[in-house]
Write an enzyme that holds these catalytic residues in place. Structure first.
Site, PDB file in Angstrom:
ATOM      1  NE  ARG A 105      -3.366   2.883   0.881  1.00 35.98           N
ATOM      2  CZ  ARG A 105      -4.432   3.068   1.665  1.00 35.98           C
ATOM      3  NH1 ARG A 105      -4.990   2.040   2.293  1.00 35.98           N
ATOM      4  NH2 ARG A 105      -4.951   4.269   1.822  1.00 35.98           N
ATOM      5  NE  ARG A 124      -7.702   3.161  -1.806  1.00 35.42           N
ATOM      6  CZ  ARG A 124      -8.604   4.062  -1.430  1.00 35.42           C
ATOM      7  NH1 ARG A 124      -9.095   4.043  -0.222  1.00 35.42           N
ATOM      8  NH2 ARG A 124      -9.017   5.008  -2.252  1.00 35.42           N
ATOM      9  CG  ASP A 144      -8.702   1.560   2.425  1.00 34.70           C
ATOM     10  OD1 ASP A 144      -7.968   1.912   3.361  1.00 34.70           O
ATOM     11  OD2 ASP A 144      -9.721   2.184   2.085  1.00 34.70           O
ATOM     12  CG  ASP A 201     -10.679   2.398   6.448  1.00 37.30           C
ATOM     13  OD1 ASP A 201      -9.637   2.969   6.804  1.00 37.30           O
ATOM     14  OD2 ASP A 201     -11.164   2.491   5.302  1.00 37.30           O
TER      15      ASP A 201
END
Length: 272
Positions: free
Chosen positions: A201, A210, A213, A215
């Protein structure tokens, strides 16, 4: 939650800053409050339905005698983690370690450190729009499950979605998972960044392409924010590519700020 208490378990062990403490040893008193559900044991009278406090006491004694640390803070931290990892049905522990013979050169009853540690549930959103997208997501799931004190408990199916923000890029593959973890939110964020970096990344363009990812969307019912982390994720209620996979695995998780379930937030976007 119900509690089982062990009070002032006396153990002679070798912990301390001074070399003679590590060599000669000294007395410690350990108290533990074990948070668990005792309902089934109370209804059936079966020991296997509860936490065996005798076995826990033996574990504490063995652990303290077979490790040597300088600080009782370190003793408490490592012991709490070990107990949570090896004791089925133990959800949380309050642990106090007293040092009655602390070498401070003044009269005192005891010096102690008391901590509280436990399991948490986090929701992690996953995305990729470069290379072998599915392999990047599966690799992240595996990497999270291999972290000490982390267990992936549910994984959504993967779905293809249009890019968000910067639209001139390849479609994303998105998913979500539930993670049972002993890590703090900050520690978990560090691990997510590590996994992203290992997947190549690069943070060059905001909302840009990317490889991976990751989160944190929810962490229990925590409401938290600083310069690096906001929980619940600040944009999650606006993003169907977060809500749709999350709806598969936790449709009735309540947003602690908005007061809405994942199902209700998804209905607001009219994309069910």
């Amino acid at each position: 939650m119900d509690k089982i208490k062990i009070q002032n378990l006396e153990i002679f062990a070798n912990h301390g800053v001074f070399p003679e403490e590590n060599v000669l040893g000294q007395k410690f008193l350990v108290s533990a409050t074990l948070f668990t559900d005792t309902r089934k044991a109370g209804k059936t009278d079966e020991l296997t339905s509860s936490i065996h406090y005798g076995e826990v006491s033996q574990f504490i004694d063995h652990f303290m005698k077979n490790h040597t640390f300088q600080l009782i803070e370190r003793v408490a931290e490592t012991l709490a983690e070990a107990l949570l990892l090896q004791t089925p049905a133990l959800e949380k522990i309050q642990l106090e370690i007293k040092k009655p013979w602390a070498p401070v050169g003044l009269p005192l009853d005891t010096v102690s450190v008391e901590i509280e540690r436990g399991w948490h549930t986090a929701c992690i959103a996953l995305g990729s729009n470069m290379g072998d997208k599915e392999q990047y997501l599966k690799g992240a799931i595996s990497a999270l499950d291999q972290i000490r004190g982390c267990h992936v408990t549910k994984v959504s199916s993967f779905l293809t979605t249009a890019p968000y923000g910067v639209t001139e890029q390849d479609d994303f593959l998105n998913g979500a998972l539930l993670l049972r973890t002993l890590l703090t939110p900050e520690e978990l964020l560090d691990e997510l960044h590590r996994i992203e970096q290992e997947a190549g990344r690069e943070r060059i363009i905001h909302w840009g392409p990317r490889t991976l990812d990751l989160d944190i969307i929810f962490y229990d019912d925590l409401i938290y924010g600083d310069d690096d982390l906001c929980i619940p994720h600040v944009e999650m209620h606006k993003r169907d590519f977060v809500l749709r996979p999350l709806h598969e695995i936790a449709p009735y998780w309540h947003h602690p700020v908005l007061g809405k379930t994942v199902h209700e937030m998804l209905e607001d976007l009219a994309v069910i």
